[in-house]
Design a protein around this motif. Structure first.
Motif, PDB file in Angstrom:
ATOM      1  N   ALA A 166       0.732  -1.232   0.331  1.00  0.00           N
ATOM      2  CA  ALA A 166      -0.143   0.047  -0.029  1.00  0.00           C
ATOM      3  C   ALA A 166       0.861   1.296   0.176  1.00  0.00           C
ATOM      4  O   ALA A 166       0.507   2.066  -0.461  1.00  0.00           O
ATOM      5  CB  ALA A 166      -1.255   0.406   1.308  1.00  0.00           C
ATOM      6  N   VAL A 167       1.885   1.560   1.128  1.00  0.00           N
ATOM      7  CA  VAL A 167       2.736   2.494   0.868  1.00  0.00           C
ATOM      8  C   VAL A 167       3.814   2.532  -0.297  1.00  0.00           C
ATOM      9  O   VAL A 167       3.891   3.727  -1.192  1.00  0.00           O
ATOM     10  CB  VAL A 167       3.646   2.046   1.968  1.00  0.00           C
ATOM     11  N   GLN A 168       3.873   1.653  -1.275  1.00  0.00           N
ATOM     12  CA  GLN A 168       4.673   1.248  -2.703  1.00  0.00           C
ATOM     13  C   GLN A 168       3.408   2.063  -3.481  1.00  0.00           C
ATOM     14  O   GLN A 168       3.745   3.341  -4.607  1.00  0.00           O
ATOM     15  CB  GLN A 168       4.511   0.579  -2.944  1.00  0.00           C
ATOM     16  N   CYS A 169       2.449   1.871  -3.201  1.00  0.00           N
ATOM     17  CA  CYS A 169       1.015   2.532  -4.376  1.00  0.00           C
ATOM     18  C   CYS A 169       1.574   3.816  -4.086  1.00  0.00           C
ATOM     19  O   CYS A 169       1.233   4.890  -5.450  1.00  0.00           O
ATOM     20  CB  CYS A 169      -0.070   1.494  -4.505  1.00  0.00           C
ATOM     21  N   LEU A 170       0.912   4.158  -2.642  1.00  0.00           N
ATOM     22  CA  LEU A 170       1.169   6.552  -2.518  1.00  0.00           C
ATOM     23  C   LEU A 170       2.441   6.399  -3.137  1.00  0.00           C
ATOM     24  O   LEU A 170       2.057   7.682  -4.092  1.00  0.00           O
ATOM     25  CB  LEU A 170       1.122   6.140  -1.156  1.00  0.00           C
ATOM     26  N   LEU A 171       3.637   5.897  -2.680  1.00  0.00           N
ATOM     27  CA  LEU A 171       4.897   6.681  -3.729  1.00  0.00           C
ATOM     28  C   LEU A 171       4.510   6.504  -5.163  1.00  0.00           C
ATOM     29  O   LEU A 171       4.650   7.280  -6.122  1.00  0.00           O
ATOM     30  CB  LEU A 171       6.127   6.058  -2.933  1.00  0.00           C
ATOM     31  N   SER A 172       3.555   5.510  -5.496  1.00  0.00           N
ATOM     32  CA  SER A 172       3.739   5.655  -7.262  1.00  0.00           C
ATOM     33  C   SER A 172       2.970   6.360  -8.053  1.00  0.00           C
ATOM     34  O   SER A 172       3.045   6.945  -8.780  1.00  0.00           O
ATOM     35  CB  SER A 172       2.931   4.127  -7.512  1.00  0.00           C
TER      36      SER A 172
END
Length: 433
Positions: free
Chosen positions: A73-79
């Motif tokens: 989920a954090v990776q999606c936010l950064l993306s």
């Protein structure tokens, strides 16, 4: 009524341009939102459903599965944060700070480790492994594919796939599942490449077209400013010269007590009023020089200044028989040449000659004042005339002709080249404004 029509045209042109840009902004927003939503769609589908099996596989599997989902989920936010900057980098409008990829790359390594750990403890079912592998690189690769060349992207994808398959093999994943994992990686890498790059390319082309349209409008405005300055010079140059001449004459007559000074000032007043109307016509973009009128005006003005003037060929095919566009261009030449004769040198005689030669109309303005054209090197008057004649495929030459003579020669072909605009002033279209 004409002014009202122009206002309506301006409003329609502004609305049309605003609508086109708004549509482009909406398409751009739709594309970005789609790319931002894609990692989340993968997260709540292929990235979440397989993790449900960890609930029955013990505390370690549950912890690893929860950590995998949270980090994903954090990776999606950064993306999502990097998508707009990646678009700008792809378009070349703003460089992407590569330091922003450090954390997403670290999170991708963490996700890979969590996935391998889940496979090692048996925390997911066999078919769930292929789905998690499918979701694993999506959030990272969507912005990354816009930042590097396709060749580099594919090489990095192959290296990542080899490393992941090797790690899964090291923890005892069977060969059939390894093939499924490799196939999933191939599918997701190809999906990201074929969906993100073409979308960014399409948006880049559309924005470039929009920027080109804006640049064209700015160039049209600059061209109109040059035209306006040139026309103002052409219109006011001769009239102001005549006003100055007649004012000096009126002063001399008044000092002598001659009643003719009143007549001269009346003429100055008439020319001033005519100049006002001509300036209004230039501002509106409707004025066009008339060759017969300019020839008569030049002859009258020069003779009033004590310069004998002879006009030849005005009634022949090179004069009234020439096309309107050529007559208009030559009319401006006559006006400028007569103005320069009045301003410079001390000529006694001037000859204006119209002839045809080799399919072209030739206008010669010759006077016996060799200092009558200081603008040959770069003034605005003759330079503006060259622009007008060049629009019709013509040319202008000015210089000493020997025996104390100065000659201005304008040559315009009777058949103008295709695609060249008319030299006559034009009004600016609503799109250009």
């Amino acid at each position: 009524m004409k002014e009202l029509t122009e206002v309506i045209g301006h409003v329609r042109g502004w609305r049309r341009g605003w609508t086109e840009r708004t549509k482009l902004q909406r398409i751009d927003l739709y594309t970005r939102v789609t790319l931002c939503a894609l990692p989340w769609i993968f997260l709540v589908s292929w990235g979440l459903l397989p993790l449900g099996a960890t609930l029955d596989r013990g505390p370690a599997a549950i912890a690893l599965g929860g950590a995998f989902f949270a980090v994903n989920a954090v990776q999606c936010l950064l993306s999502n944060r990097n998508v707009s900057l990646s678009f700008a980098h792809y378009r070349g409008s703003e460089p992407f700070p590569m330091r922003r990829l450090r954390l997403p790359a670290a999170l991708l390594a963490v996700l890979t480790g969590l996935l391998v750990a889940l496979a090692a403890v048996g925390g997911i079912k066999d078919e769930g492994l292929a789905l998690l592998v499918l979701d694993l690189p999506v959030a990272f690769t969507i912005p990354y594919v816009l930042l590097v060349p396709v060749r580099t992207y594919l090489l990095h994808c192959v290296a990542f796939a080899v490393a992941l398959v090797a790690l899964l093999a090291a923890v005892g994943v069977p060969g059939g599942l390894l093939f499924g994992a490799a196939l999933s990686l191939f599918v997701v890498f190809l999906l990201v490449l074929t969906s993100t790059r073409p979308s960014a390319w399409s948006m880049s082309v559309m924005w470039q077209a929009e920027d080109a349209r804006d640049m064209q409008a700015r160039l049209a405005v600059a061209e109109e400013r040059l035209r306006f300055g040139r026309d103002m010079h052409d219109v006011l140059g001769r009239n102001l010269a005549v006003i100055a001449l007649k004012s000096e004459l009126a002063v001399e007559l008044a000092q002598r007590g001659n009643a003719a000074a009143v007549d001269q000032m009346v003429e100055v007043q008439r020319i001033a009023r005519a100049s006002q109307q001509e300036v209004r016509d230039v501002v509106r973009g409707y004025r066009e020089a008339d060759l017969p009128t300019e020839l008569l005006g030049a002859k009258g003005v020069l003779e009033a200044a004590g310069i004998s003037c002879t006009v030849e060929g005005a009634d022949g095919p090179a004069g009234i028989g020439a096309p309107p566009a050529i007559q208009a261009a030559l009319g401006w030449v006559v006006r400028e040449a007569a103005t320069n004769v009045l301003r410079h040198g001390d000529p006694r005689h001037c000859v204006i000659r119209l002839t045809t030669a080799a399919g072209a109309v030739v206008l010669d303005v010759e006077n016996d004042g060799a200092g009558a054209a200081p603008e040959v090197g770069g003034g605005s008057g003759l330079a503006g005339l060259r622009e007008r004649l060049a629009a019709l495929g013509g040319s202008l030459e000015a210089g000493a002709a020997g025996d104390g003579l100065f000659r201005v020669t304008a040559t315009v072909p009777l058949t103008a080249p295709r695609g060249l605009p008319s030299p006559a002033p034009r009004s600016v279209s609503p799109e250009e404004r």
